[in-house]
Write an enzyme that holds these catalytic residues in place. Structure first.
Site, PDB file in Angstrom:
ATOM      1  CE  LYS A  21      -4.866   1.502   0.490  1.00  9.92           C
ATOM      2  NZ  LYS A  21      -5.520   0.463  -0.481  1.00  9.92           N
ATOM      3  CG  ASN A  62     -18.083   3.002  -6.898  1.00  9.80           C
ATOM      4  OD1 ASN A  62     -17.746   1.348  -7.086  1.00  9.80           O
ATOM      5  ND2 ASN A  62     -17.245   3.329  -8.476  1.00  9.80           N
ATOM      6  N   GLY A 108     -22.064   1.167  -3.055  1.00 13.12           N
ATOM      7  CA  GLY A 108     -23.853   1.793  -2.817  1.00 13.12           C
ATOM      8  C   GLY A 108     -24.572   1.703  -3.643  1.00 13.12           C
TER       9      GLY A 108
HETATM   10  P1  NAD Z   1     -17.971   6.585  -1.510  1.00 16.19           P
HETATM   11  O1  NAD Z   1     -17.667   7.435  -1.322  1.00 16.19           O
HETATM   12  O2  NAD Z   1     -18.494   6.260  -3.617  1.00 16.19           O
HETATM   13  O3  NAD Z   1     -19.744   6.261  -1.521  1.00 16.19           O
HETATM   14  C1  NAD Z   1     -19.948   6.574  -0.119  1.00 16.19           C
HETATM   15  C2  NAD Z   1     -21.255   7.092  -0.102  1.00 16.19           C
HETATM   16  O4  NAD Z   1     -21.861   6.569   1.563  1.00 16.19           O
HETATM   17  C3  NAD Z   1     -22.000   7.962  -0.313  1.00 16.19           C
HETATM   18  O5  NAD Z   1     -23.669   7.387  -0.800  1.00 16.19           O
HETATM   19  C4  NAD Z   1     -22.417   8.623   1.147  1.00 16.19           C
HETATM   20  O6  NAD Z   1     -23.290   9.316   1.125  1.00 16.19           O
HETATM   21  C5  NAD Z   1     -22.625   7.603   2.217  1.00 16.19           C
HETATM   22  N1  NAD Z   1     -22.199   8.034   3.552  1.00 16.19           N
HETATM   23  C6  NAD Z   1     -21.469   8.689   4.363  1.00 16.19           C
HETATM   24  N2  NAD Z   1     -21.677   8.400   5.202  1.00 16.19           N
HETATM   25  C7  NAD Z   1     -22.418   8.101   5.403  1.00 16.19           C
HETATM   26  C8  NAD Z   1     -23.486   7.632   7.042  1.00 16.19           C
HETATM   27  N3  NAD Z   1     -22.827   8.260   8.266  1.00 16.19           N
HETATM   28  N4  NAD Z   1     -24.414   6.886   6.688  1.00 16.19           N
HETATM   29  C9  NAD Z   1     -24.791   6.505   5.891  1.00 16.19           C
HETATM   30  N5  NAD Z   1     -23.611   6.851   4.541  1.00 16.19           N
HETATM   31  C10 NAD Z   1     -23.024   7.255   4.471  1.00 16.19           C
HETATM   32  O7  NAD Z   1     -17.648   5.687  -1.771  1.00 16.19           O
HETATM   33  P2  NAD Z   1     -17.659   3.544  -1.837  1.00 16.19           P
HETATM   34  O8  NAD Z   1     -16.880   4.291  -3.155  1.00 16.19           O
HETATM   35  O9  NAD Z   1     -18.716   3.577  -2.172  1.00 16.19           O
HETATM   36  O10 NAD Z   1     -17.394   3.313  -0.635  1.00 16.19           O
HETATM   37  C11 NAD Z   1     -17.688   2.870   0.251  1.00 16.19           C
HETATM   38  C12 NAD Z   1     -16.788   1.748   1.371  1.00 16.19           C
HETATM   39  O11 NAD Z   1     -16.716   0.575   0.120  1.00 16.19           O
HETATM   40  C13 NAD Z   1     -15.910   2.045   1.568  1.00 16.19           C
HETATM   41  O12 NAD Z   1     -15.991   1.580   3.189  1.00 16.19           O
HETATM   42  C14 NAD Z   1     -14.596   1.945   0.277  1.00 16.19           C
HETATM   43  O13 NAD Z   1     -13.623   1.192   1.555  1.00 16.19           O
HETATM   44  C15 NAD Z   1     -15.354   0.393  -0.003  1.00 16.19           C
HETATM   45  N6  NAD Z   1     -14.882  -0.233  -0.709  1.00 16.19           N
HETATM   46  C16 NAD Z   1     -15.228   0.866  -2.370  1.00 16.19           C
HETATM   47  C17 NAD Z   1     -14.622   0.065  -3.215  1.00 16.19           C
HETATM   48  C18 NAD Z   1     -14.573   0.600  -4.519  1.00 16.19           C
HETATM   49  O14 NAD Z   1     -14.256   0.170  -5.356  1.00 16.19           O
HETATM   50  N7  NAD Z   1     -15.603   1.863  -4.196  1.00 16.19           N
HETATM   51  C19 NAD Z   1     -14.155  -1.228  -3.343  1.00 16.19           C
HETATM   52  C20 NAD Z   1     -13.247  -1.681  -2.333  1.00 16.19           C
HETATM   53  C21 NAD Z   1     -13.920  -1.277  -1.064  1.00 16.19           C
END
Ligand code: NAD
Length: 406
Positions: free
Chosen positions: A96, A209, A211
């Site tokens: 990392k 992304n 969700g």
């Molecule tokens: P993102 O920033 O695109 O989306 C995050 C979402 O969470 C947003 O809709 C935001 O409004 C919501 N959010 C923030 N605070 C909140 C709260 N208090 N209650 C409810 N919702 C809330 O991020 P992402 O890329 O979708 O990542 C989300 C999670 O998934 C993280 O833990 C990330 O580490 C994990 N993840 C993502 C990926 C990826 O490819 N995007 C890969 C591995 C892990």
């Protein structure tokens, strides 16, 4: 999870995986810690590349640009990458990178300069057969393209496989944008078959992304998405939400809370969403969302952890007692690193795989990972997460043994 927690975690897994002291010490120790001070526009930014374990292949892991980055955090993330690549059975290790910086305070030119400075500091340790970075928090495909360009300028060789998450026309891969969500869906469908569960009611916390894409993919497959939320709150529909309409509202108004389709639809809080009457719960936003306070109120039969670390260890114990199957983050969200691995493999082979091909390979890879964990899980009293970790740790140690290190 901090470094101290990793030691604690390994102490718990060691007897279950049959590790001796020497093997435990290998897992607890990074192979290399590289540090540098990057100079941009008269300011200095501390930077790290931490290479945890390469027994199974070149190091793999993103580079994070964030003010809260620390050596401890990057180390712990590097450790988890070694676990994650082993879980998905990719021919890669774990590493990392990070820079302590607020990229929002930089001009586009300064951001480019910082990205190039990172490569100038660490290029001797990077490369498609050595260590392959990728995007992470606040790093983008454009940043990957600058980093590749700097690397190729210094080394005077074309090596697009030295970094993944590149723009499509710079050697990036199709399917990358939905890879995490699609991988989660593959794992979820495999688990539904095992549990012979016919219920398809879903609640999703987070509409970014991970969700939003999982909502779209499940909606297309006929699942009923009862509730979704973002940081402003959530919406609930007993009949199931019209996900394309929720997506439009989110795009237009920046929140899902403005969605209203049927008379019965109503607002819910993020806490209520977690406890709603569904078959499948998908935390896709924050860490520590499921705690000892709310775990006993969860009604879902399966939890698909798309977010990293959404369940606390205390909550895990309660969920296991309630016979709720938790599909852990290292498996559930490993679709992203799996498609990163496919990007690297395409670059090495000088090929461009089709969307259909990539989706098929992703499905095969993650279903096979799920199946091998299930085999172990069904013979023990441990929870599914513990079986996942035991298997990953055993794979790394087996590779170390074959290399003659233990
Ligand atoms: P993102 O920033 O695109 O989306 C995050 C979402 O969470 C947003 O809709 C935001 O409004 C919501 N959010 C923030 N605070 C909140 C709260 N208090 N209650 C409810 N919702 C809330 O991020 P992402 O890329 O979708 O990542 C989300 C999670 O998934 C993280 O833990 C990330 O580490 C994990 N993840 C993502 C990926 C990826 O490819 N995007 C890969 C591995 C892990």
């Amino acid at each position: 999870m901090s470094l101290a927690n990793i030691n604690h975690f390994l102490d718990k897994i060691a007897p279950l995986a049959g590790l001796n002291k020497k093997e435990l010490a290998i897992l607890e120790t990074p192979e290399h810690i590289w540090e540098a001070q990057l100079e941009v526009a008269g300011k200095t930014y501390p930077a790290f590349r931490i290479q945890w374990n390469s027994a199974r292949g070149p190091y793999k892991g993103g580079i994070r640009f964030h003010p809260d980055v620390s050596k401890d955090e990057v180390s712990s993330l590097a450790f988890w990458m070694a676990i994650k690549t082993a879980v998905a059975d990719l021919p890669l290790g774990g590493g990392k990178g990070g820079v302590i910086v607020n990229p929002k305070e930089l001009s586009p030119q300064e951001l480019e300069e910082l990205s190039r400075a990172y490569i100038r500091a660490f290029y001797p340790y990077l490369g498609s057969h050595q260590d392959i970075p990728a995007p992470d928090v606040y790093t983008t495909p454009q940043i990957m393209a600058w980093m590749l360009d700097e690397f190729e300028k210094i080394t005077k060789k074309k090596d697009p496989g030295m970094i993944t998450g590149k723009p499509l026309d710079k050697g990036g891969s199709l399917v990358r944008d939905i890879a995490t969500a699609l991988g989660g869906v593959c794992v979820l469908e495999a688990s539904l078959q095992k549990l012979k569960l016919s219920g398809r009611r879903v609640a999703i916390q987070g509409f970014g992304n991970a969700g939003m894409n999982v909502a779209k993919l499940l909606h297309e497959r006929g699942f009923k998405i009862i509730a979704v939320s973002d940081s402003k709150g959530g919406v609930y529909s007993e009949e199931g939400l019209d996900i394309p309409a929720v997506e439009k509202i989110k795009e237009k108004t920046d929140s899902v809370i403005n969605y209203h389709n049927q008379k019965e639809d109503h607002a819910i809080t993020n806490e209520e969403l977690l406890e709603s009457d569904v078959d499948i719960l998908i935390p896709a936003a924050l860490d520590n969302a499921i705690t000892k306070e709310n775990a006993s109120k969860i009604k879902a039969k399966i939890i698909l952890e798309l977010a990293n670390g959404p369940t606390t260890p205390e909550a895990d114990i309660i969920l296991h007692k309630k016979k709720i199957l938790v599909l852990p983050d290292v498996l559930a969200n490993s679709g992203g690193v799996t498609v990163s691995c496919f990007e690297w493999q395409q670059n090495l082979a000088g090929q461009k795989w089709t969307e259909e091909d990539i989706k098929k390979k992703l499905q095969q890879k993650l279903v096979s990972a799920f199946e091998s964990i299930w085999k172990l899980y069904s013979t023990t009293q441990e929870d599914f997460r513990t079986s996942t970790y035991v298997l990953a740790v055993k794979k790394i140690i087996q590779a170390e043994k074959k290399r003659g290190k233990v």
